[in-house]
Scaffold this active site. Structure first.
Site, PDB file in Angstrom:
ATOM      1  N   ASP A 267      -3.029 -10.342  12.579  1.00 28.27           N
ATOM      2  CA  ASP A 267      -2.226 -10.263  11.068  1.00 28.27           C
ATOM      3  C   ASP A 267      -1.605 -11.467  10.582  1.00 28.27           C
ATOM      4  O   ASP A 267      -1.262 -12.120  11.402  1.00 28.27           O
ATOM      5  CB  ASP A 267      -0.374  -8.750  11.146  1.00 28.27           C
ATOM      6  CG  ASP A 267       0.446  -9.047  10.072  1.00 28.27           C
ATOM      7  OD1 ASP A 267       0.206  -9.731   9.109  1.00 28.27           O
ATOM      8  OD2 ASP A 267      -0.004  -7.345   9.590  1.00 28.27           O
TER       9      ASP A 267
ATOM     10  N   THR B  75      -0.870   7.923  -1.245  1.00 29.40           N
ATOM     11  CA  THR B  75      -2.176   7.259  -1.612  1.00 29.40           C
ATOM     12  C   THR B  75      -2.855   6.257  -0.556  1.00 29.40           C
ATOM     13  O   THR B  75      -4.497   6.328  -1.268  1.00 29.40           O
ATOM     14  CB  THR B  75      -2.197   7.234  -3.375  1.00 29.40           C
ATOM     15  OG1 THR B  75      -1.560   5.783  -3.321  1.00 29.40           O
ATOM     16  CG2 THR B  75      -1.496   7.728  -3.713  1.00 29.40           C
TER      17      THR B  75
ATOM     18  N   ARG C 149       0.990  -1.265   0.048  1.00 31.43           N
ATOM     19  CA  ARG C 149      -0.257  -0.099   0.316  1.00 31.43           C
ATOM     20  C   ARG C 149       1.073   1.416   0.235  1.00 31.43           C
ATOM     21  O   ARG C 149       1.902   1.649   0.719  1.00 31.43           O
ATOM     22  CB  ARG C 149      -0.716  -0.254   1.025  1.00 31.43           C
ATOM     23  CG  ARG C 149      -1.818   1.502   1.344  1.00 31.43           C
ATOM     24  CD  ARG C 149      -3.164   1.073   2.417  1.00 31.43           C
ATOM     25  NE  ARG C 149      -3.926  -0.061   2.491  1.00 31.43           N
ATOM     26  CZ  ARG C 149      -4.532   0.110   2.974  1.00 31.43           C
ATOM     27  NH1 ARG C 149      -4.296   0.606   4.178  1.00 31.43           N
ATOM     28  NH2 ARG C 149      -5.779  -1.201   3.121  1.00 31.43           N
TER      29      ARG C 149
ATOM     30  N   ASP D 151       1.655 -11.955  10.175  1.00 34.40           N
ATOM     31  CA  ASP D 151       2.791 -11.886  10.704  1.00 34.40           C
ATOM     32  C   ASP D 151       2.361 -14.079  11.783  1.00 34.40           C
ATOM     33  O   ASP D 151       3.290 -14.156  12.467  1.00 34.40           O
ATOM     34  CB  ASP D 151       2.634 -10.853  12.102  1.00 34.40           C
ATOM     35  CG  ASP D 151       3.716  -9.165  11.612  1.00 34.40           C
ATOM     36  OD1 ASP D 151       4.259  -9.697  10.664  1.00 34.40           O
ATOM     37  OD2 ASP D 151       2.663  -8.487  11.934  1.00 34.40           O
TER      38      ASP D 151
END
Length: 209
Positions: free
Chosen positions: A200, A108, A104, A203
């Site tokens: 996550d 933006t 990402r 992770d």
């Protein structure tokens, strides 16, 4: 509008509980994700067409059924999607595996492709995009678009847990892509994590923070 398939088989739900548990370590987490991916693949492939072939059993010749010329591609979204690959391949060992890497952009907030390696005959294959989490839907929408740009036309999306926001994003952008999930959770929190979710996935799979 694409169809959302909620795979609520008792074995899937049982294993998903341990996947969600914060006390489940990386080794068990990886094994459980792989197992649930395998169980979900059973349902994702339910509509594959069959054809009759003649074989000979130890008793006599007979007509029986095999999958009809269906070529399959499995495309994990890096990195968490890697945890689901072996589960799919246990049921479809002849499937080709592509990879799509996204991150990402911090300014933006849009997904940016940093890696894409796909089977050369992608346009001939039934593709299953895999990622444990469907949160905002940004990565899934982008991955589907990247595949379509390269000639793919038959795509399904398989995720363990989805938020309503992610499902809506995929359906609005790619109404031809059916979505297969083991659970639809309540919402996203302010940090775009699924609630209650599982944390996550990357992770927890690889023991990082």
């Amino acid at each position: 509008m694409s169809t959302v398939h909620l795979l609520d088989h008792p074995l899937i739900q049982h294993k998903l509980t341990y996947i969600r548990n914060k006390n489940t370590g990386s080794k068990d987490f990886r094994e459980l994700v792989e197992e649930v991916a395998m169980l979900m693949t059973y349902e994702v492939t339910r509509d594959f067409p069959l054809k009759e072939v003649e074989i000979e059993t130890p008793i006599q010749k007979t007509m029986t059924k095999v999958i009809s010329g269906k070529k399959v591609g499995v495309v994990p979204i890096l990195r968490a999607g890697l945890g689901m690959v072996n589960g799919v391949l246990k049921l479809i060992p002849a499937a080709k595996v592509g990879h799509v890497g996204l991150y990402r952009d911090p300014e933006t907030l849009l997904p940016v492709e940093y890696y894409c390696k796909l089977p050369a005959d992608i346009h001939e294959r039934e593709l299953i995009i895999i990622d444990p989490m469907l949160a905002t839907g940004g990565s899934a929408v982008a991955a589907i678009e990247f595949l379509k740009q390269r000639g793919a036309s038959n795509i399904k999306l398989m995720c363990l847990i989805a938020a309503p926001e992610g499902i809506k994003a995929v359906q609005e952008s790619h109404s031809d892509v059916d979505i297969y999930v083991a659970a639809i959770d309540e919402k996203l929190n302010d940090h775009a994590y699924i609630v209650p979710g599982l944390g996550d996935a990357g992770d927890r799979l690889f023991g990082t923070k």
